[in-house]
Design a protein around this motif. Structure first.
Motif, PDB file in Angstrom:
ATOM      1  N   LEU A 103      72.206 -44.790 -20.901  1.00 14.01           N
ATOM      2  CA  LEU A 103      73.240 -45.814 -20.994  1.00 14.01           C
ATOM      3  C   LEU A 103      73.117 -46.796 -19.835  1.00 14.01           C
ATOM      4  O   LEU A 103      72.985 -46.395 -18.673  1.00 14.01           O
ATOM      5  CB  LEU A 103      74.626 -45.174 -20.972  1.00 14.01           C
ATOM      6  N   ALA A 155      81.874 -42.081 -20.749  1.00 15.56           N
ATOM      7  CA  ALA A 155      80.568 -41.415 -20.701  1.00 15.56           C
ATOM      8  C   ALA A 155      80.721 -39.948 -20.296  1.00 15.56           C
ATOM      9  O   ALA A 155      80.104 -39.062 -20.888  1.00 15.56           O
ATOM     10  CB  ALA A 155      79.643 -42.157 -19.735  1.00 15.56           C
ATOM     11  N   THR A 166      74.789 -52.243 -28.667  1.00 14.27           N
ATOM     12  CA  THR A 166      75.986 -51.576 -29.185  1.00 14.27           C
ATOM     13  C   THR A 166      77.093 -52.581 -29.470  1.00 14.27           C
ATOM     14  O   THR A 166      77.028 -53.757 -29.094  1.00 14.27           O
ATOM     15  CB  THR A 166      76.491 -50.534 -28.174  1.00 14.27           C
ATOM     16  N   VAL A 172      75.729 -51.028 -23.140  1.00 16.08           N
ATOM     17  CA  VAL A 172      77.145 -50.909 -23.467  1.00 16.08           C
ATOM     18  C   VAL A 172      77.930 -51.866 -22.582  1.00 16.08           C
ATOM     19  O   VAL A 172      77.477 -52.271 -21.510  1.00 16.08           O
ATOM     20  CB  VAL A 172      77.647 -49.468 -23.278  1.00 16.08           C
ATOM     21  N   ILE A 195      80.406 -43.962 -27.422  1.00  7.96           N
ATOM     22  CA  ILE A 195      79.456 -43.309 -26.513  1.00  7.96           C
ATOM     23  C   ILE A 195      79.206 -41.873 -26.955  1.00  7.96           C
ATOM     24  O   ILE A 195      78.068 -41.378 -26.874  1.00  7.96           O
ATOM     25  CB  ILE A 195      79.983 -43.370 -25.074  1.00  7.96           C
ATOM     26  N   TYR A 203      84.516 -47.159 -18.768  1.00  7.41           N
ATOM     27  CA  TYR A 203      83.264 -46.815 -19.425  1.00  7.41           C
ATOM     28  C   TYR A 203      82.640 -45.567 -18.818  1.00  7.41           C
ATOM     29  O   TYR A 203      82.022 -44.758 -19.522  1.00  7.41           O
ATOM     30  CB  TYR A 203      82.289 -47.993 -19.365  1.00  7.41           C
ATOM     31  N   ILE A 246      76.769 -42.903 -16.646  1.00 11.09           N
ATOM     32  CA  ILE A 246      76.369 -44.315 -16.540  1.00 11.09           C
ATOM     33  C   ILE A 246      76.077 -44.575 -15.073  1.00 11.09           C
ATOM     34  O   ILE A 246      76.985 -44.645 -14.247  1.00 11.09           O
ATOM     35  CB  ILE A 246      77.461 -45.264 -17.053  1.00 11.09           C
ATOM     36  N   GLN A 252      75.546 -40.065 -27.902  1.00 14.40           N
ATOM     37  CA  GLN A 252      75.095 -38.861 -27.209  1.00 14.40           C
ATOM     38  C   GLN A 252      75.223 -37.607 -28.078  1.00 14.40           C
ATOM     39  O   GLN A 252      74.998 -36.501 -27.595  1.00 14.40           O
ATOM     40  CB  GLN A 252      75.921 -38.654 -25.935  1.00 14.40           C
TER      41      GLN A 252
END
Length: 736
Positions: free
Chosen positions: A289, A313, A263, A183, A277, A309, A320, A281
């Protein structure tokens, strides 16, 4: 040059006169309106420092002079202007003095290591926050202006490397089956990195177990680019639509062991990042990730990428913790991306530096990355000044309290990582702590499994054995402790009640199963065991009482009598009971009742400051080993301190666990922490010194005895580790 008076019909006219006479930089001291127009008092700016006020007017000689009009020199406007100028002069002098006072220590401080290192870290692109955190641990010996620059730089590299978590080896990534999703923002290199990773996997395991997946349906030709890579690698490629569940795709993969997902690249500010994300998941399948960071991006951008990010997550119930640094070949400097990786506790898996697949990618090497970062010639101050911000400032950041907690978490993670690398059995000691947090009904079973799989108690050099009796005031006996190849204490101790009965059986077990060749004994074993030790040509040292009888030149003596008049001519430095001491000793050739040739030793532990005798000891060693066993005498003396520290740790743990932890587990925890504390206390290499400093800084307090301070810091570190793990708020990689 003095103040001059200018009079004009209006302000414009009088200001024209001032400029013509004194220039554009003239200083207007005062102005007022008069019957004739406007009056201004002015002087040249450079004349302020040379201004001399008019002398005071003489006192009046009669009442006549009092009623007369004031002289020109006593004009109120003139007096006010002179007073203002005097104050201006005083202010300039004060500022000048403060500037000189400030400049003097600054220039002097610039000569010390701290200032030089701080300047270097900021200039190559590390943030002020991380720079100050690292340099707060600079040892006093290296902070002096005369310190060896090579040693200072070596210390700095070591500190930065310790804060940079990396993938230890490639097998740790490619040998784990599962799904990996890359990602990150657009243009960071996800598709190329996907191909590089897949190619490396194929080189190790072949094409059958791997599959490539793309979710990028936005960019024109995105599927085709990955399909070309898949065709070259002879691996299947699948497309995952935005609404397609991840579990449905897993069903189509026909048992592929390793799947990598390319991605959609999205800006960190795009709200669809959370949706993407969450989609990855959303099923029953776990997706790992990995965040890609562009080394050529601005620090502010990288900071925002990591924050946004990771927030996305967490919103999806994921984490992450891993990253890959891309475009290293395009980055003018590497320090900013490493700074952000360190501050956020990310682990660097690989570094990518070109378009070739798979050549232009390598497992992250901390030494190489730090060296590259420190050798960058560009300066952060110049870039920061151009952007109108102070060095190390970032436009997007966490609140101050969050940064402080993260800083503590990074230090804790760094300390635990270095303890695992340095001390054999430390990971096993952590596992014992993990068992302690489980329900009590699981303790015995889990502990049995751990001890069966971790036979490290004697791995390396040998064993330091303890008396076969309960410690004074305790209902447990001190566990035995293994020694590493350098004589350092191991972290996982050996419980006495789990060992076979009899000295010979215990020594034989350690020798056969764990390779223990050196034995430091607490008392003279029975003649049969002693004969067995000699027959096996093992190295051994045994403590004996002063009343122990031996034979010297055919006469029988107690050791106390034998050494009554013997001078102590040799000494060795050591750490004893948390203090720096000296062992003064002498030895003599003797025999036992069976005629075995031995060396008898007498030693005194003395305070080097006043030569006061702190402790006396007697030993027996094999004569065949000569005087080379002196280092073992020191090790045995230093290991004595583990018992008292174990008692202290036992009490702290018992008070904290409310008696819910089994005796065996608590004893392993207490003795293991005590062994680690002594291991670090007696070590004098640079890495140990830095580790001690970091540990004590975690505790936040200082104590007179270093060994007890280390014990308290270790207890604090373990408890903080457990609390963080339970809250699941810090990277699992560094703390679990």
């Amino acid at each position: 040059m003095s103040v001059r008076r200018f009079v004009g019909a209006n302000s414009r006219d009088v200001m024209r006169q001032v400029r013509e006479a004194l220039g554009d930089d003239a200083l207007i001291v005062a102005n007022r309106r008069t019957e004739g127009g406007v009056e201004i008092l002015a002087m040249a700016d450079e004349a302020v420092d040379h201004f001399e006020p008019s002398p005071p007017s003489p006192p009046p000689s009669s009442p006549t002079s009092e009623v007369a009009f004031p002289a020109r020199d006593s004009d109120p406007l003139q007096e006010m202007s002179e007073r203002l100028l005097r104050e201006m002069q005083e202010m300039r002098e004060l500022l000048s003095q403060r500037q000189s006072t400030t400049d003097a220590p600054t220039s002097a401080a610039a000569d010390d290591s701290y200032s030089r290192l701080r300047q270097q870290l900021l200039s190559v692109g590390f943030s002020q926050e991380l720079s100050e955190e690292v340099l707060a641990e600079l040892p006093t010996s290296l902070a002096q202006p005369e310190a060896d620059s090579a040693l200072v730089m070596e210390w700095l590299r070591g500190q930065l490397m310790a804060r940079l978590p990396v993938l230890k080896e490639e097998t740790g990534f490619f040998d784990q089956a599962g799904i990996v999703a890359l990602v990150g923002p657009t243009g960071v290199g996800k598709t190329t990195t996907t191909a590089k990773l897949a190619a490396r996997f194929v080189m190790r395991h072949g094409t059958r177990p791997v599959a490539l997946v793309t979710t990028d349906s936005f960019r024109i030709g995105a599927h085709e680019q990955l399909r070309i890579y898949a065709r070259l690698l002879d691996t299947p490629m699948y497309a995952l639509d935005a609404e397609q569940p991840i579990d449905e795709l897993v069903g189509r993969l026909q048992g592929k062991q390793w799947v990598i997902i390319d991605t959609v690249g999205m800006s960190q500010r795009d709200q669809r990042v959370i949706e993407q994300i969450a989609h990855l998941q959303g099923g029953q399948t776990s997706v790992r990730l990995v965040l890609l960071l562009n080394a050529a991006s601005q620090p502010e951008t990288l900071e925002e990428v990591v924050l946004r990010y990771r927030q996305a997550a967490r919103a999806a119930g994921a984490e992450i913790n891993d990253c890959i640094i891309t475009k290293q070949d395009e980055a003018g400097r590497l320090a900013p991306v490493l700074d952000i990786v360190m501050r956020h506790g990310l682990r660097v898996l690989f570094g990518s530096y070109g378009q070739r697949v798979p050549e232009d990618m390598a497992v992250a090497d901390p030494a190489a990355l730090i060296n590259q970062a420190l050798s960058t010639p560009l300066g952060q101050e110049r870039d920061s000044a151009a952007a109108g911000r102070p060095p190390g400032a970032h436009s997007v950041s966490l609140p101050r309290w969050s940064r402080d907690v993260l800083g503590q978490g990074r230090r804790l993670s760094s300390v635990l990582t270095r303890l695992r690398e340095r001390i054999v059995g430390f990971s096993a000691l952590e596992s014992v702590w993990d068992i302690a947090s489980l329900p009590g009904v699981l303790h015995d079973k889990r502990l049995d499994a751990l001890l069966a799989s971790e036979p490290c108690a004697g791995k390396g050099l040998g064993m330091a054995w303890y008396p076969r009796r309960n410690e004074r005031g305790c209902d447990w006996s001190m566990p035995d402790i293994g020694l590493d190849v350098d004589g350092g204490l191991l972290a996982l101790t050996s419980l006495q009640h789990r060992q076979p009965a009899g000295w010979q059986s215990r020594l034989l077990r350690q020798g056969e199963s764990m390779g223990a060749a050196v034995h430091l004994l607490p008392a003279l074993p029975d003649p049969a065991t002693l004969a067995w030790l000699e027959a096996q040509h093992l190295t051994w040292v045994t403590l004996v009482a002063a009343s122990q009888r031996v034979y010297c030149q055919g006469e029988r003596y107690a050791l106390r009598q034998l050494f009554t008049d013997s001078p102590l001519t040799h000494h060795t430095d050591l750490r004893f009971r948390g203090q720096t001491m000296q062992l003064w000793h002498t030895h003599m050739a003797v025999e036992d009742a069976a005629g075995t040739s031995l060396l008898a030793w007498y030693g005194e532990v003395r305070d080097p400051e006043n030569s006061k005798c702190i402790a006396r000891r007697y030993w027996l060693t094999p004569a065949r080993l000569g005087v080379d066993v002196r280092s073992l005498l020191v090790i045995q003396l230093q290991s004595e301190g583990v018992s008292s520290l174990t008692k202290r740790a036992w009490q702290q743990l018992k008070a904290s666990d409310d008696g819910e932890v089994s005796t065996e587990i608590r004893l392993l925890m207490a003795s293991g922490i005590a062994a680690v504390a002594v291991h670090l206390d007696v070590a004098n290499d640079a890495a140990a010194i830095a580790l001690r400093s970091d540990l004590l800084r975690l505790l936040g307090t200082t104590r007179k005895r270093r060994d007890t301070a280390m014990l308290g810091a270790l207890v604090h570190a373990f408890m903080a580790r457990d609390a963080i793990r339970q809250l699941s708020s810090v990277s699992r990689e560094g703390l679990v």
